[in-house]
Scaffold this active site. Structure first.
Site, short mmCIF file in Angstrom:
data_model
loop_
_atom_site.label_atom_id
_atom_site.label_comp_id
_atom_site.label_asym_id
_atom_site.label_seq_id
_atom_site.Cartn_x
_atom_site.Cartn_y
_atom_site.Cartn_z
N GLU A 351 33.41 -14.74 -16.15
CA GLU A 351 32.19 -13.67 -16.11
C GLU A 351 32.37 -12.20 -15.52
OE1 GLU A 351 28.75 -16.96 -15.17
OE2 GLU A 351 29.82 -16.25 -13.51
C1 TNX Z 1 28.50 -19.97 -13.39
S1 TNX Z 1 30.72 -21.44 -14.13
C2 TNX Z 1 29.68 -19.49 -12.77
C3 TNX Z 1 29.31 -19.13 -11.30
C4 TNX Z 1 27.85 -19.66 -10.77
C5 TNX Z 1 27.67 -21.03 -11.75
C6 TNX Z 1 26.30 -21.59 -11.36
C7 TNX Z 1 31.43 -20.38 -13.40
C8 TNX Z 1 33.18 -20.23 -13.97
N1 TNX Z 1 30.88 -19.46 -13.18
O1 TNX Z 1 29.72 -18.23 -10.79
O2 TNX Z 1 27.77 -19.96 -9.64
O3 TNX Z 1 27.41 -20.61 -13.03
O4 TNX Z 1 25.89 -22.80 -11.99
#
Ligand code: TNX
Length: 534
Positions: A351
């Site tokens: 992300e």
């Molecule tokens: C996505 S899954 C994220 C996290 C958040 C989560 C909440 C991922 C690799 N990153 O930073 O906490 O969603 O569901």
């Protein structure tokens, strides 16, 4: 005594007859009308092969001993773990001894639980075991000590739930039903992740999490140790990460961090349960707590000591074109590698919304080289498959097919599809805790899928295993975490352990219902899913 026929059309895992993966699911051996009912033990994960005996159970008594007939100091430690598990509730001495090779067997009539390592049973692999129980003896055999450990977790589930009691229990028959089990896991990586960054969890709480993982034969606990909201692990060469970066959490609580001693305690506790701790420090995104502590690793400086207590993602990043960033990451990864007995370091990588693809790829390849230089294998979220990976690097699928790019490098995948195993997703629209960006995840969703067919073009051989992440934006303590874990974690554990041919939702939900009494006895919080006849 109530006498009943065994119902027909039992699933493989419930059968009282020999049961092999792929074997036709029919009751070939229904009991004669007056035979006592043989209830198949309700094990989770269901074993690969199980034959339920019709003879009398093995009774643990004051006279029972635990013997390691063929083993070593490590096998004796597993025997001791079994003794520790049994002594308090039974109030029996249950002395565990390592018996020298060539010693005579126990005297006839002496009741013994035998543990043995069998160098010729390599087919059991690193984690498999064979367990034979009859009225005379319990015989647990494995190729490696980890298999003995999984075998004692099976024994635990075969015993009455009062075996979980923290005080002595009177007038309880400590019977283990007659059974023959030969059991090996489907996947080598069976994990659960706890996000200790969004909300901090104490060492005691992490150990409670590890306890639940061990009960269901998981072998990896992945700790998400840093994020925008907090840095949770002491790094000796970079003290400000914790002195400045750990002081808060989502919603503004006090936060916290693990000292080197705390982390050593956690890894020891996990090792004793044959669980590998996989530490994750997030980069280049999800990194605001580190940037607040060492502003020279950000392209745009921010004030030291400020904290972020919200839940937005994707906005922070290390400055990927600055040498200071890589100097700090080398310090962090070197120190973390030295503190970590397991072979993996997870670098996050998910992300990142503020870098170009070229910047991101260059960063991941540089960090991969740093992790390798400190003797560890890199793990990262699926976004890292945009970079050129080493075959030893492992990518963790969570949201899309982009993870399949790992295959071209020979890298293996951990399957964590968010619509199946994100245990921070709400069960349904009425669940107070959790999020629902990936949908609602009920127990059946977590159970009823096959990692080998989830993504087109990803064969079973490319999958190292499954892992259930528990993100903690809405989960402030272990009681809240348990509510989301239970009963979905046992479902994921069975996805990871049991051969697909032995798995069946109707059978699983029946077995799962029987586990609630054990959770109550242990004191684990759980969600009363309407999908299960509790
Ligand atoms: C996505 S899954 C994220 C996290 C958040 C989560 C909440 C991922 C690799 N990153 O930073 O906490 O969603 O569901």
């Amino acid at each position: 005594m109530i006498r009943r026929r065994i119902p027909l059309a039992l699933s493989c895992a419930m059968l009282a007859a020999a049961c092999r993966p792929g074997a036709p699911v029919t009751a070939t051996n229904p009991s004669p009308a007056h035979a006592p009912l043989v209830m198949p033990p309700r094990l989770i994960p269901a074993p690969a092969q199980m034959t339920v005996g019709t003879g009398a159970p093995f009774a643990i008594t004051r006279e029972t001993v635990i013997r390691v007939d063929n083993g070593n100091a490590e096998a004796l430690q597993v025997a001791e773990a079994l003794g520790t598990m049994l002594r308090t509730p039974t109030d029996f001495p249950l002395v565990a001894t390592l018996v020298p090779a060539g010693s005579p067997d126990v005297a006839p009539g002496t009741s013994a639980i035998h543990l043995a390592l069998a160098p010729d049973r390599s087919a059991l692999g690193d984690e498999g075991y064979e367990l034979v129980v009859n009225s005379d003896a319990v015989r647990l055999t494995a190729y490696r000590p980890a298999g003995l450990f999984h075998g004692i977790e099976t024994l635990r589930q075969l015993l009455p739930v009062k075996i979980e009691s923290e005080i002595g229990v009177d007038r309880q028959a400590w019977n283990i039903p007659a059974v023959t089990i030969t059991d090996t896991p489907r996947f080598a990586w069976r994990g659960a992740m706890l996000d200790v960054a969004r909300h901090f969890y104490t060492v005691k709480e992490v150990e409670q999490f590890i306890d639940i993982a061990a009960l269901y034969k998981l072998n990896v606990v992945h700790l998400h140790l840093s994020d925008d909201q907090g840095w949770r692990i002491a790094i000796p060469s970079r003290p400000l990460l914790t002195s400045a970066g750990s002081l808060s959490q989502v919603g503004g609580g006090p936060g916290g961090f693990y000292t080197a001693d705390d982390y050593a305690e956690i890894t020891r506790y996990a090792q004793a349960r044959y669980i590998t701790i996989v530490p994750e420090v997030e980069m280049p995104g999800h990194s605001y707590a580190a940037i607040a502590a060492y502003p020279n690793v950000a392209c745009a400086n921010r004030a030291v000591g400020s904290s972020y207590t919200g839940t937005d993602v994707g906005w922070s990043t290390f400055c990927v074109d600055s040498a200071a960033t890589y100097t700090m990451l080398d310090d962090i990864i070197r120190d973390l590698a030295a503190m970590t007995p397991g072979k993996y370091i997870h670098i996050g990588g998910d992300e990142v919304q503020t870098l170009t693809p070229a910047q991101y790829i260059k960063f991941v390849e540089h960090v991969q080289q740093i992790v390798t230089s400190h003797g560890k294998q890199m793990v990262g979220w699926e976004e890292i498959t945009k970079a050129h990976l080493l075959p030893t690097t492992i990518a963790q699928q969570w949201k899309s097919d982009s993870a399949t790019a790992a295959l071209q490098y020979g890298s293996k995948l951990i399957m964590s599809p968010s619509d199946k195993v994100y245990l921070d997703m709400k069960y349904d629209a009425t669940t107070e805790l959790g999020l629902h960006w990936a949908g609602y995840v009920e127990v059946r969703d977590a159970y009823d899928w096959d990692p080998a067919t989830y993504m087109k073009g990803v064969p079973e051989s490319a999958i190292i295993g499954v892992e259930a992440p528990l993100w903690s934006e809405t989960l402030a303590n272990i009681t809240a975490a348990e509510y989301m874990l239970m009963p979905r974690l046992p479902a994921v554990a069975e996805v990871g352990w049991t051969p697909q041919a032995n798995r069946n939702w109707d059978d699983f939900r029946t077995r799962l219902a029987a586990h609630a009494a054990r959770w109550n006895q242990i004191g684990i919080n759980w969600y009363r899913s309407p999908q299960i006849a509790w």
